[in-house]
Design a protein around this motif. Structure first.
Motif, mmCIF file in Angstrom:
data_model
loop_
_atom_site.group_PDB
_atom_site.id
_atom_site.type_symbol
_atom_site.label_atom_id
_atom_site.label_comp_id
_atom_site.label_asym_id
_atom_site.label_seq_id
_atom_site.Cartn_x
_atom_site.Cartn_y
_atom_site.Cartn_z
ATOM 1 N N GLU A 112 -10.022 -1.144 -2.748
ATOM 2 C CA GLU A 112 -9.602 -0.097 -1.817
ATOM 3 C C GLU A 112 -8.183 0.363 -2.106
ATOM 4 O OE1 GLU A 112 -10.348 -1.679 2.086
ATOM 5 O OE2 GLU A 112 -12.485 -1.902 1.646
ATOM 6 N N ARG A 113 -7.333 -0.592 -2.482
ATOM 7 C CA ARG A 113 -5.961 -0.222 -2.856
ATOM 8 C C ARG A 113 -5.300 -1.383 -3.582
ATOM 9 N NH1 ARG A 113 -5.525 -1.404 2.670
ATOM 10 N NH2 ARG A 113 -3.774 -2.722 3.232
ATOM 11 N N PHE A 114 -4.240 -1.041 -4.309
ATOM 12 C CA PHE A 114 -3.392 -2.025 -4.975
ATOM 13 C C PHE A 114 -2.046 -2.058 -4.267
ATOM 14 C CE2 PHE A 114 -6.229 -1.031 -8.504
ATOM 15 C CZ PHE A 114 -6.420 -2.264 -9.099
ATOM 16 N N LEU A 115 -1.524 -3.237 -4.103
ATOM 17 C CA LEU A 115 -0.146 -3.437 -3.686
ATOM 18 C C LEU A 115 0.568 -4.052 -4.870
ATOM 19 C CD1 LEU A 115 -0.851 -5.186 -0.243
ATOM 20 C CD2 LEU A 115 -0.526 -2.744 -0.675
ATOM 21 N N GLY A 116 1.895 -3.954 -4.914
ATOM 22 C CA GLY A 116 2.581 -4.603 -6.007
ATOM 23 C C GLY A 116 4.067 -4.353 -6.016
ATOM 24 N N SER A 117 4.728 -5.117 -6.860
ATOM 25 C CA SER A 117 6.167 -4.978 -7.034
ATOM 26 C C SER A 117 6.487 -3.714 -7.821
ATOM 27 C CB SER A 117 6.726 -6.210 -7.761
ATOM 28 O OG SER A 117 6.191 -6.282 -9.074
ATOM 29 N N PRO A 122 3.240 1.947 -10.635
ATOM 30 C CA PRO A 122 3.949 3.130 -11.121
ATOM 31 C C PRO A 122 4.809 3.727 -10.000
ATOM 32 C CG PRO A 122 1.608 3.592 -10.823
ATOM 33 C CD PRO A 122 1.808 2.127 -10.556
ATOM 34 N N PRO A 123 5.882 4.425 -10.349
ATOM 35 C CA PRO A 123 6.725 5.052 -9.316
ATOM 36 C C PRO A 123 5.905 6.023 -8.454
ATOM 37 C CG PRO A 123 7.726 5.273 -11.492
ATOM 38 C CD PRO A 123 6.366 4.692 -11.682
ATOM 39 N N ALA A 124 6.219 6.075 -7.182
ATOM 40 C CA ALA A 124 5.488 6.951 -6.252
ATOM 41 C C ALA A 124 5.822 8.405 -6.471
ATOM 42 C CB ALA A 124 5.805 6.549 -4.820
#
Length: 124
Positions: A112-117, A122-124
């Motif tokens: 459904e989604r990725f979270l991460g450092s 990639p930059p938003a």
């Protein structure tokens, strides 16, 4: 981000136990960009399988120093030969050929989604 999920890192799979408490275990998890999913292989009699049959929500996380990423999604528990074979092939490409297990099932994860450092996403 996809590169981080091809490096050899163990992961934690978090599911929801009967009482709603988190149940976290170490697993190997692999992305499958072609099928737009992720896979985990496990024994069909495991607690994580029982949890996912009851409630398919999960989180799969991996960390390497300050780099980390989490998959949020749901899983289907699949025992058909084609799914288990696909999951094992993907697992072998990232980790090693899994040992024989006649009770093996594949967890097909809908991401459904990725979270991460910031080092991974990639930059938003």
């Amino acid at each position: 981000m996809a590169d981080f999920w091809t490096e050899r890192h163990l992961c934690t799979l978090s599911t929801l136990d009967r009482d709603g408490a988190p149940h976290a275990v170490a697993v190997g998890a692999v992305l499958d960009p072609e099928l737009e999913c992720a896979w985990v292989i496990t024994d069909g009699g495991s607690q994580k399988v029982a949890n996912l049959r009851r409630d398919g929500r999960l989180a799969v996380s991996q960390v390497d120093g300050a780099r980390w990423s989490t998959i949020i999604g749901t899983a289907e528990v699949l025992a058909d030969a084609a799914s288990v074979e696909r999951a094992c092939e993907r697992y072998a490409a990232r980790y090693r050929t899994p040992r024989e297990n006649p009770n093996r099932v594949a967890l097909r994860i809908t991401v459904e989604r990725f979270l991460g450092s910031s080092q991974v996403l990639p930059p938003a």
